[in-house]
Design a protein around this motif. Structure first.
Motif, mmCIF file in Angstrom:
data_model
loop_
_atom_site.group_PDB
_atom_site.id
_atom_site.type_symbol
_atom_site.label_atom_id
_atom_site.label_comp_id
_atom_site.label_asym_id
_atom_site.label_seq_id
_atom_site.Cartn_x
_atom_site.Cartn_y
_atom_site.Cartn_z
ATOM 1 N N PHE A 7 35.907 25.332 -72.675
ATOM 2 C CA PHE A 7 37.280 24.833 -72.579
ATOM 3 C C PHE A 7 37.660 24.742 -71.101
ATOM 4 C CE2 PHE A 7 37.261 26.494 -76.871
ATOM 5 C CZ PHE A 7 38.064 25.606 -77.571
ATOM 6 N N CYS A 8 37.949 23.530 -70.645
ATOM 7 C CA CYS A 8 38.357 23.316 -69.251
ATOM 8 C C CYS A 8 39.868 23.107 -69.232
ATOM 9 C CB CYS A 8 37.629 22.114 -68.662
ATOM 10 S SG CYS A 8 35.829 22.203 -68.787
ATOM 11 N N ASN A 9 40.619 24.136 -68.883
ATOM 12 C CA ASN A 9 42.079 24.112 -68.948
ATOM 13 C C ASN A 9 42.681 23.662 -67.620
ATOM 14 O OD1 ASN A 9 42.557 25.387 -71.681
ATOM 15 N ND2 ASN A 9 41.350 26.999 -70.703
ATOM 16 N N ASP A 10 43.713 22.822 -67.714
ATOM 17 C CA ASP A 10 44.435 22.362 -66.539
ATOM 18 C C ASP A 10 45.612 23.303 -66.301
ATOM 19 O OD1 ASP A 10 45.518 21.022 -64.443
ATOM 20 O OD2 ASP A 10 45.928 19.156 -65.516
ATOM 21 N N LEU A 11 45.457 24.190 -65.340
ATOM 22 C CA LEU A 11 46.484 25.188 -65.029
ATOM 23 C C LEU A 11 47.006 25.014 -63.610
ATOM 24 C CD1 LEU A 11 44.724 28.311 -66.623
ATOM 25 C CD2 LEU A 11 46.480 26.849 -67.643
ATOM 26 N N ARG A 12 47.026 23.797 -63.101
ATOM 27 C CA ARG A 12 47.521 23.572 -61.733
ATOM 28 C C ARG A 12 49.017 23.807 -61.637
ATOM 29 N NH1 ARG A 12 45.379 17.603 -60.837
ATOM 30 N NH2 ARG A 12 45.967 17.541 -63.058
ATOM 31 N N ASP A 13 49.748 23.384 -62.647
ATOM 32 C CA ASP A 13 51.208 23.567 -62.639
ATOM 33 C C ASP A 13 51.546 25.001 -63.056
ATOM 34 O OD1 ASP A 13 54.084 23.396 -63.750
ATOM 35 O OD2 ASP A 13 53.785 21.403 -62.871
ATOM 36 N N PRO A 14 52.507 25.650 -62.376
ATOM 37 C CA PRO A 14 52.859 27.044 -62.757
ATOM 38 C C PRO A 14 53.380 27.155 -64.187
ATOM 39 C CG PRO A 14 53.717 26.518 -60.572
ATOM 40 C CD PRO A 14 53.190 25.242 -61.134
ATOM 41 N N SER A 15 53.982 26.091 -64.707
ATOM 42 C CA SER A 15 54.519 26.143 -66.071
ATOM 43 C C SER A 15 53.482 25.757 -67.123
ATOM 44 C CB SER A 15 55.725 25.200 -66.188
ATOM 45 O OG SER A 15 55.340 23.859 -65.907
ATOM 46 N N ALA A 16 52.253 25.513 -66.713
ATOM 47 C CA ALA A 16 51.213 25.099 -67.665
ATOM 48 C C ALA A 16 50.823 26.258 -68.573
ATOM 49 C CB ALA A 16 49.991 24.581 -66.922
ATOM 50 N N ILE A 17 50.411 25.922 -69.786
ATOM 51 C CA ILE A 17 50.027 26.899 -70.799
ATOM 52 C C ILE A 17 48.517 26.772 -71.044
ATOM 53 C CG2 ILE A 17 50.406 27.669 -73.179
ATOM 54 C CD1 ILE A 17 53.125 26.269 -73.057
ATOM 55 N N ASP A 18 47.891 27.900 -71.258
ATOM 56 C CA ASP A 18 46.465 27.915 -71.589
ATOM 57 C C ASP A 18 46.320 27.589 -73.074
ATOM 58 O OD1 ASP A 18 43.798 28.307 -71.910
ATOM 59 O OD2 ASP A 18 43.728 30.334 -71.062
ATOM 60 N N TYR A 19 45.978 26.355 -73.383
ATOM 61 C CA TYR A 19 45.857 25.930 -74.780
ATOM 62 C C TYR A 19 44.708 26.620 -75.506
ATOM 63 C CZ TYR A 19 49.172 22.015 -74.375
ATOM 64 O OH TYR A 19 50.292 21.260 -74.239
ATOM 65 N N SER A 20 43.723 27.094 -74.778
ATOM 66 C CA SER A 20 42.554 27.691 -75.434
ATOM 67 C C SER A 20 42.791 29.137 -75.870
ATOM 68 C CB SER A 20 41.345 27.648 -74.490
ATOM 69 O OG SER A 20 41.569 28.459 -73.347
ATOM 70 N N GLU A 21 43.823 29.783 -75.367
ATOM 71 C CA GLU A 21 44.043 31.197 -75.692
ATOM 72 C C GLU A 21 44.309 31.414 -77.179
ATOM 73 O OE1 GLU A 21 46.821 34.956 -74.186
ATOM 74 O OE2 GLU A 21 46.860 33.043 -73.120
ATOM 75 N N PRO A 22 45.179 30.615 -77.837
ATOM 76 C CA PRO A 22 45.346 30.819 -79.294
ATOM 77 C C PRO A 22 44.055 30.552 -80.083
ATOM 78 C CG PRO A 22 47.131 29.470 -78.401
ATOM 79 C CD PRO A 22 46.101 29.593 -77.333
ATOM 80 N N ILE A 23 43.229 29.656 -79.594
ATOM 81 C CA ILE A 23 41.974 29.373 -80.298
ATOM 82 C C ILE A 23 41.036 30.570 -80.218
ATOM 83 C CG2 ILE A 23 39.964 27.849 -80.362
ATOM 84 C CD1 ILE A 23 41.737 25.662 -79.175
ATOM 85 N N PHE A 24 40.973 31.217 -79.046
ATOM 86 C CA PHE A 24 40.127 32.409 -78.894
ATOM 87 C C PHE A 24 40.652 33.557 -79.751
ATOM 88 C CE2 PHE A 24 38.695 30.308 -74.940
ATOM 89 C CZ PHE A 24 37.332 30.465 -75.084
ATOM 90 N N ASP A 25 41.981 33.682 -79.849
ATOM 91 C CA ASP A 25 42.554 34.727 -80.718
ATOM 92 C C ASP A 25 42.169 34.490 -82.177
ATOM 93 O OD1 ASP A 25 43.696 35.888 -78.506
ATOM 94 O OD2 ASP A 25 45.640 34.886 -78.768
ATOM 95 N N TRP A 26 42.208 33.221 -82.600
ATOM 96 C CA TRP A 26 41.837 32.912 -83.991
ATOM 97 C C TRP A 26 40.348 33.176 -84.227
ATOM 98 C CZ3 TRP A 26 38.763 28.659 -85.690
ATOM 99 C CH2 TRP A 26 38.723 28.509 -87.072
ATOM 100 N N LEU A 27 39.494 32.891 -83.246
ATOM 101 C CA LEU A 27 38.065 33.160 -83.398
ATOM 102 C C LEU A 27 37.782 34.659 -83.511
ATOM 103 C CD1 LEU A 27 36.548 30.622 -80.816
ATOM 104 C CD2 LEU A 27 36.377 30.505 -83.302
ATOM 105 N N ARG A 28 38.542 35.443 -82.777
ATOM 106 C CA ARG A 28 38.332 36.899 -82.815
ATOM 107 C C ARG A 28 38.858 37.502 -84.114
ATOM 108 N NH1 ARG A 28 39.519 36.549 -77.128
ATOM 109 N NH2 ARG A 28 41.749 36.729 -77.616
ATOM 110 N N ASN A 29 39.994 37.013 -84.619
ATOM 111 C CA ASN A 29 40.647 37.625 -85.778
ATOM 112 C C ASN A 29 40.173 37.048 -87.101
ATOM 113 O OD1 ASN A 29 42.193 39.143 -83.950
ATOM 114 N ND2 ASN A 29 43.791 37.563 -83.862
ATOM 115 N N SER A 30 39.628 35.851 -87.104
ATOM 116 C CA SER A 30 39.214 35.214 -88.364
ATOM 117 C C SER A 30 37.787 34.676 -88.213
ATOM 118 C CB SER A 30 40.184 34.086 -88.743
ATOM 119 O OG SER A 30 41.512 34.540 -88.762
ATOM 120 N N LYS A 31 36.854 35.563 -88.044
ATOM 121 C CA LYS A 31 35.468 35.151 -87.826
ATOM 122 C C LYS A 31 34.880 34.444 -89.039
ATOM 123 C CE LYS A 31 34.133 38.495 -84.293
ATOM 124 N NZ LYS A 31 33.181 39.579 -83.933
#
Length: 480
Positions: free
Chosen positions: A302-326
């Motif tokens: 996942f290549c996240n665009d976090l240049r803007d301070p208000s940007a959100i890491d879109y991949s973080e909820p996906i990683f949480d779902w992978l960890r909690n619902s294997k």
């Protein structure tokens, strides 16, 4: 409805299109820019070494070109063999004739000189002898001599004909060998592909095979004109440099290509993202809800665009779902990889493959270059922005930079193709472009209905510029 944008009075560059790497409906093996660079340079070095060794072992005349080598046809070979065989037959028969003719002339000359000095009595005596010889020629001994002479002549003719046939066959075989050697020499002198398994000493390529190869390579000679970079900055390209061809597809019409770019292997992914055009970005900006976040999903990264301070890491909820619902994630991944047919086989036979989830990871887009990633040519990857606007993008081609390419790094990514959408006109006047669209409008001709600025105002506002009715929804209509 859709066409490629042409430059209007602006200076353009001619861009070579590259080689025939793309094969429809097929995906290449996992590769990367450094591996491609090193393997290609290694093949070039092997080719150079092979050419040097062949030049040292078999020196060639520099003035001879491949086009000057004459390839003889089968008919020409037969004609040459016939001429040479006939010439040899004539040379074989001619030496015996001149030796006989002078002897006859000498005998006639001696007889004449003899007749001048002889008396009439001797002449009559000679005539009687000749007449006696003529009468004796009818005897059995004379006829046997004549038959022996005829049989010798026939044998001699047969021997001569047999010798001519043997020389003709030998000459044809010799000329066939010469033609084969010419084909091999011409094939060896031609440039061949940079393939390590290709041998220069292979047999000559037939005309039909050569024509088919040229058909597949025909589009490589064509060039595409693109606009010159608008920035006046000049940044030299580092060599060796790899050029990638990237295609971006529509978010809802998945089959429709909207853009195509040329990107350098050492460029970051954010430079490509800033060039991607999507109408959703304009709509969100118009609504004041623009989100600078976004990501590229290439293989398991996942290549996240976090240049803007208000940007959100879109991949973080996906990683949480992978960890909690294997278990759920594994089922979805197995359905994506294997398909519906193998799912039915699994229900009958059971799990045999032992499939596992890939090890996903996240990186910053502005710090990641294309040469840092592994990808497959022809595979579809994901670009997500504005929350849930998803595009498929494909890395279609990979090649070394060409002398005819733009060698200014500031000019990349270069837009090779930009889809131009059809402009929606006003449904009332059918002249001007629409700027408003209404839904559930009771006085409108259609639902939804498109209006230009003037028609919308005349239908919905009175003389005092007050809204006549408001039981409808209205939106700004955005277009290219």
């Amino acid at each position: 409805m859709e066409e490629e944008i042409e430059g209007r009075g602006e200076p353009c560059h001619s861009i070579p299109r590259g080689g025939p790497i793309y094969v429809p409906n097929l995906v290449g093996p996992l590769s990367s820019v450094p591996n491609f660079e090193s393997s290609l340079l290694l093949q070039l070095q092997n080719l150079e070494a092979e050419l040097c060794t062949s030049d040292s072992s078999q020196p060639l005349d520099e003035d001879i070109s491949v086009d000057e080598l004459k390839i003889l046809s089968e008919g020409e070979l037969v004609d040459m063999a016939m001429k040479e065989a006939l010439q040899q037959g004539e040379n074989h028969d001619c030496p015996s004739q001149p030796s006989q003719e002078p002897a006859r002339e000498k005998r006639v000359y001696r007889r004449r000189s003899r007749n001048k000095h002889e008396s009439p009595e001797s002449i009559t005596r000679g005539e009687n002898v000749s007449s006696s010889l003529e009468t004796s020629s009818g005897s059995p001994s004379a006829s046997g001599c004549i038959e022996n002479n005829n049989s010798r002549k026939r044998k001699k003719r047969k021997a001569n004909n047999h010798a001519i046939e043997n020389s003709y066959t030998a000459k044809v075989e010799e000329l066939v060998k010469i033609k084969q050697k010419q084909d091999e020499d011409k094939a060896a002198a031609k440039l061949h592909s940079f393939n390590a398994s290709c041998k220069i000493t292979e047999g000559a390529i037939t005309l039909s095979e050569r024509t088919e190869r040229m058909k597949s390579l025909r589009f490589t000679r064509s060039a595409t004109k693109v606009k010159s970079p608008s920035t006046g900055e000049q940044i030299a390209v580092q060599y060796p440099e790899v050029v990638l061809s990237v295609e971006v597809y529509h978010n809802s019409r998945k089959w429709a290509k909207t853009q195509e770019f040329l990107v350098l292997g050492r460029q970051t992914l954010t430079e490509l993202r800033d060039k991607i055009y999507c109408l959703t970005d304009q709509m969100m900006q118009k609504a004041g809800q623009h989100d600078p976040s976004g990501y590229f999903l290439i293989e398991d990264v996942f290549c996240n665009d976090l240049r803007d301070p208000s940007a959100i890491d879109y991949s973080e909820p996906i990683f949480d779902w992978l960890r909690n619902s294997k278990d759920e994630a594994l089922k979805k991944w197995e359905c994506i990889i294997t398909g519906e047919l193998q799912q039915k086989q699994k229900a009958i036979v059971g799990d045999v493959t032992g499939l596992r989830l890939p090890h996903f990871k996240a990186v910053n887009m502005h710090m990641t270059r294309f040469c840092d990633l592994k990808f497959r040519l022809g595979a579809g990857y994901l670009y997500c922005h504005q929350g849930n606007c998803k595009h498929t993008f494909v890395i279609r081609d990979m090649r070394l930079i060409h002398p005819e390419d733009v060698h200014n790094r500031a000019g990349y990514p270069i837009v090779l193709f930009q889809l131009k959408f059809r402009v929606q006109k006003c449904n009332v006047c059918k002249i001007y472009r629409a700027t408003k669209v209404t839904v559930n409008d009771k006085w409108a001709l259609k639902n939804p209905c498109y209006f230009c600025k003037d028609c919308y105002f005349l239908l919905h506002y009175g003389k005092d510029e007050s809204l006549l009715y408001s039981d409808f929804s209205v939106y700004d209509y955005l277009h290219d």
